[in-house]
Design an enzyme around this catalytic site. Structure first.
Site, PDB file in Angstrom:
ATOM      1  N   SER A  52     -60.972  -1.120  41.982  1.00  0.00           N
ATOM      2  CA  SER A  52     -62.119  -0.216  41.847  1.00  0.00           C
ATOM      3  C   SER A  52     -62.310   0.632  43.100  1.00  0.00           C
ATOM      4  O   SER A  52     -61.960   0.228  44.213  1.00  0.00           O
ATOM      5  CB  SER A  52     -63.395  -1.015  41.583  1.00  0.00           C
ATOM      6  OG  SER A  52     -63.230  -1.896  40.492  1.00  0.00           O
TER       7      SER A  52
HETATM    8  N1  SAH Z   1     -62.467  -6.240  40.572  1.00  0.00           N
HETATM    9  C1  SAH Z   1     -61.138  -5.660  40.495  1.00  0.00           C
HETATM   10  C2  SAH Z   1     -61.148  -4.500  39.516  1.00  0.00           C
HETATM   11  C3  SAH Z   1     -60.073  -4.625  38.513  1.00  0.00           C
HETATM   12  S1  SAH Z   1     -60.204  -3.534  37.124  1.00  0.00           S
HETATM   13  C4  SAH Z   1     -60.666  -5.254  41.865  1.00  0.00           C
HETATM   14  O1  SAH Z   1     -61.460  -5.291  42.804  1.00  0.00           O
HETATM   15  O2  SAH Z   1     -59.485  -4.952  42.026  1.00  0.00           O
HETATM   16  C5  SAH Z   1     -60.868  -4.625  35.892  1.00  0.00           C
HETATM   17  C6  SAH Z   1     -60.076  -5.848  35.562  1.00  0.00           C
HETATM   18  O3  SAH Z   1     -60.739  -6.496  34.482  1.00  0.00           O
HETATM   19  C7  SAH Z   1     -58.644  -5.615  35.105  1.00  0.00           C
HETATM   20  O4  SAH Z   1     -57.774  -6.336  35.927  1.00  0.00           O
HETATM   21  C8  SAH Z   1     -58.630  -6.152  33.662  1.00  0.00           C
HETATM   22  O5  SAH Z   1     -57.405  -6.778  33.309  1.00  0.00           O
HETATM   23  C9  SAH Z   1     -59.757  -7.152  33.707  1.00  0.00           C
HETATM   24  N2  SAH Z   1     -60.342  -7.508  32.418  1.00  0.00           N
HETATM   25  C10 SAH Z   1     -60.582  -6.728  31.334  1.00  0.00           C
HETATM   26  N3  SAH Z   1     -61.151  -7.447  30.340  1.00  0.00           N
HETATM   27  C11 SAH Z   1     -61.283  -8.722  30.823  1.00  0.00           C
HETATM   28  C12 SAH Z   1     -61.801  -9.947  30.267  1.00  0.00           C
HETATM   29  N4  SAH Z   1     -62.308 -10.012  29.038  1.00  0.00           N
HETATM   30  N5  SAH Z   1     -61.767 -11.045  31.046  1.00  0.00           N
HETATM   31  C13 SAH Z   1     -61.257 -11.024  32.302  1.00  0.00           C
HETATM   32  N6  SAH Z   1     -60.747  -9.906  32.864  1.00  0.00           N
HETATM   33  C14 SAH Z   1     -60.769  -8.772  32.134  1.00  0.00           C
END
Ligand code: SAH
Length: 202
Positions: A52
């Protein structure tokens, strides 16, 4: 990053600014993108997902109003960066990711940055983490069609859930407090996140 992208916009919580100053973001982006680690942007981390934008990480942390003793659930581990910042702000952090390869990446990044105390789980985070509930705060890093009820129910009384709600392009970051009268949406600002995929997601 701290001054121009966060403080000069509207991030005022000094604990959040200090936490983000301490976490080495370059350890959470792919090696070939290290020179862009402090850009004002989300960056690809594989699997069609992104780390993010620093500003959104700060807004989520600020909205959770953490004081240091909380137990936090981070949904959507991705690179592990948000979980690391949360670990600077709270006592205990669990993070859950649906894509096993990304959970492994988050685990490796967290260890290399010195946050081995963060617990990384694989699974559908829309179902929360019943075996570790309740939580004082839950942060969701992907957009849900509506507030995931199961996550709300895993909050402590007065606990806070921060979740982007809406379809691609028209989302709002909602801050929801668990109260005796039911979910209270205390704040909502426009944002853009990847979709939350799962039983209570898309
Ligand atoms: N917090 C992360 C942002 C990653 S983007 C960072 O700091 O890098 C959001 C993430 O949510 C992705 O990796 C995606 O695979 C995950 N995601 C989407 N749906 C999800 C679910 N139902 N349960 C767990 N993770 C999920």
């Amino acid at each position: 990053m701290i001054e121009q992208q966060l403080r000069l916009r509207d991030v005022a919580d000094e604990r959040v600014l200090a936490a983000m100053e301490r976490v080495p973001r370059e350890l959470f982006v792919p090696e070939e993108l290290r020179d862009r680690a402090y850009d004002d942007a989300a960056l690809p981390i594989g699997g069609g997902q992104t780390i993010s934008q620093p500003y959104m990480v700060a807004k989520i942390c600020e909205a959770l109003s953490l004081r240091g003793r909380e137990h936090v659930l981070d949904v959507g581990s991705g690179s592990g960066y948000q979980a690391a910042v949360l670990a600077e702000l709270a006592a205990e952090v669990d993070t859950i990711e649906r894509i096993p390869e990304l959970a492994e990446l988050a685990r490796a990044n967290l260890v290399s940055a010195g946050y081995e105390r963060v617990r990384v789980h694989v699974g559908d985070g829309t179902r929360g983490l019943p075996e570790r509930a309740p939580f004082d705060a839950i942060a969701v890093a992907a957009a849900a069609p509506r507030m995931p009820q199961t996550l709300y129910e895993q909050l402590e009384p007065r606990g806070r859930l921060v979740v982007p709600v809406g379809r691609f392009g028209i989302q709002r970051l909602e801050v929801i407090v668990r109260s005796p009268e039911g979910p209270a949406v205390v704040k909502s600002v426009p944002c853009r996140f990847v979709p939350l995929v799962g039983e209570e997601g898309f």
